[in-house]
Write a protein that holds these residues in place. Sequence first.
Motif, mmCIF file in Angstrom:
data_model
loop_
_atom_site.group_PDB
_atom_site.id
_atom_site.type_symbol
_atom_site.label_atom_id
_atom_site.label_comp_id
_atom_site.label_asym_id
_atom_site.label_seq_id
_atom_site.Cartn_x
_atom_site.Cartn_y
_atom_site.Cartn_z
ATOM 1 N N GLY A 11 0.823 -1.206 0.000
ATOM 2 C CA GLY A 11 0.000 0.000 0.000
ATOM 3 C C GLY A 11 0.864 1.266 0.000
ATOM 4 O O GLY A 11 2.022 1.249 0.410
ATOM 5 N N MET A 178 9.078 8.366 -5.074
ATOM 6 C CA MET A 178 9.377 9.055 -3.797
ATOM 7 C C MET A 178 10.870 8.929 -3.486
ATOM 8 O O MET A 178 11.272 8.799 -2.335
ATOM 9 C CB MET A 178 8.509 8.515 -2.656
ATOM 10 N N ALA A 213 1.656 15.157 -4.026
ATOM 11 C CA ALA A 213 0.704 14.826 -2.957
ATOM 12 C C ALA A 213 -0.470 15.804 -2.965
ATOM 13 O O ALA A 213 -1.638 15.397 -2.889
ATOM 14 C CB ALA A 213 1.416 14.834 -1.612
HETATM 15 N N1 LIG Z 1 6.727 11.214 -5.635
HETATM 16 C C1 LIG Z 1 5.976 11.578 -4.591
HETATM 17 N N2 LIG Z 1 6.347 12.602 -3.792
HETATM 18 C C2 LIG Z 1 5.599 12.947 -2.717
HETATM 19 N N3 LIG Z 1 4.456 12.354 -2.359
HETATM 20 C C3 LIG Z 1 4.025 11.326 -3.119
HETATM 21 C C4 LIG Z 1 4.743 10.894 -4.278
HETATM 22 N N4 LIG Z 1 4.083 9.850 -4.822
HETATM 23 C C5 LIG Z 1 3.004 9.653 -4.052
HETATM 24 N N5 LIG Z 1 2.961 10.532 -3.030
HETATM 25 C C6 LIG Z 1 1.979 10.571 -1.946
HETATM 26 O O1 LIG Z 1 2.139 9.350 -1.214
HETATM 27 C C7 LIG Z 1 0.870 8.804 -0.845
HETATM 28 C C8 LIG Z 1 0.688 7.420 -1.471
HETATM 29 O O2 LIG Z 1 0.638 7.571 -2.884
HETATM 30 P P1 LIG Z 1 -0.509 6.840 -3.740
HETATM 31 O O3 LIG Z 1 -1.849 7.111 -3.164
HETATM 32 O O4 LIG Z 1 -0.267 7.195 -5.151
HETATM 33 O O5 LIG Z 1 -0.101 5.341 -3.458
HETATM 34 P P2 LIG Z 1 -0.943 4.025 -3.774
HETATM 35 O O6 LIG Z 1 0.032 2.944 -4.024
HETATM 36 O O7 LIG Z 1 -1.931 4.310 -4.849
HETATM 37 O O8 LIG Z 1 -1.717 3.793 -2.416
HETATM 38 P P3 LIG Z 1 -2.823 2.637 -2.165
HETATM 39 O O9 LIG Z 1 -2.050 1.375 -1.968
HETATM 40 O O10 LIG Z 1 -3.540 3.095 -0.939
HETATM 41 O O11 LIG Z 1 -3.686 2.593 -3.375
HETATM 42 C C9 LIG Z 1 -0.173 9.808 -1.309
HETATM 43 O O12 LIG Z 1 -0.476 10.665 -0.254
HETATM 44 C C10 LIG Z 1 0.527 10.568 -2.435
HETATM 45 O O13 LIG Z 1 0.024 11.845 -2.575
#
Ligand SMILES: Nc1ncnc2c1ncn2[C@@H]1O[C@H](COP(=O)(O)OP(=O)(O)OP(=O)(O)O)[C@@H](O)[C@H]1O
Length: 249
Positions: A11, A178, A213
């Motif tokens: 996640g 990230m 984000a």
């Molecule tokens: N490169 C980045 N820099 C800063 N923040 C980021 C970056 N990529 C994602 N985020 C933030 O990190 C968090 C997790 O990202 P995201 O929701 O895209 O992940 P996910 O894998 O889709 O999560 P889930 O497993 O819940 O679906 C979010 O709050 C997003 O805004």
Amino acid sequence: MKTILISNRKGGSGKSTTAVNLAVEFSKKHSTLLIDFDTQGHASIGVGLSSVEENGSHSIFLNSTLSATFRPTICENLTLSPALEFFDVYEYSDISGILKNRFKKEKINDFFEYCIIDTAPTYDSLLKNALEVSDIVIIPVVPHYLGIVGVEQMFRAIYQMSLSVGKKPPKVFILPVMYNPHINEHKESLKKLIENFGEDKLFSPIGTDIHLATQFEYKTPSVLSNKRSKGSNDYKKFAQELLDKLKGS
Ligand SMILES: Nc1ncnc2c1ncn2[C@@H]1O[C@H](COP(=O)(O)OP(=O)(O)OP(=O)(O)O)[C@@H](O)[C@H]1O
Ligand SMILES: [Mg+2]
């Protein structure tokens, strides 16, 4: 049409952020369909809409057509099939072939050049349905120890699942996200990913950028609203690298 699955059981690994920015970037030159297959609906929020209580992507399991779920977005060439918020995947735990069947019956391939599917951090029948229609899988990963373990697990899961549905396993690639070059663990983990999987399996990393984000709060993808930010530039580069790989495949 080429279909790109964005998946990681881990996640918060940047799946939805990747799906949204990639879909918007592709839609600047190509007709693109974004399927939000995660009931959290974060990809839907990312393109200025939200999950829905009826006629969402998961409605295909309730006998809807896929096209009935299509919504226009803030981008001219980008269509969204939003998530169905209260869909209970566990009632449909053994279903496969439904999305594949919809693609075929509705000739989805004729309407879009690219389809991007955002998935939940789970290993379930939704992933199976998505995998069945996908040409390529992207695993976004935060470069640290458990991130690497998660990628290894995903490679195995995708292989197993493909075998179980009688499909040739799709090409799988890794997108470090990230990424902070000032953090030693990130640098070391990136090296490990290259060592373990080979450089050709990795895309250039996406750096940490707060615009990626806040884009969800402002309901405008970073590649549109903060065109010159580091995160946007990284996603643009990734989109181009992916297009090059798809052309070569
Ligand atoms: N490169 C980045 N820099 C800063 N923040 C980021 C970056 N990529 C994602 N985020 C933030 O990190 C968090 C997790 O990202 P995201 O929701 O895209 O992940 P996910 O894998 O889709 O999560 P889930 O497993 O819940 O679906 C979010 O709050 C997003 O805004
Ligand atoms: Mg997500």
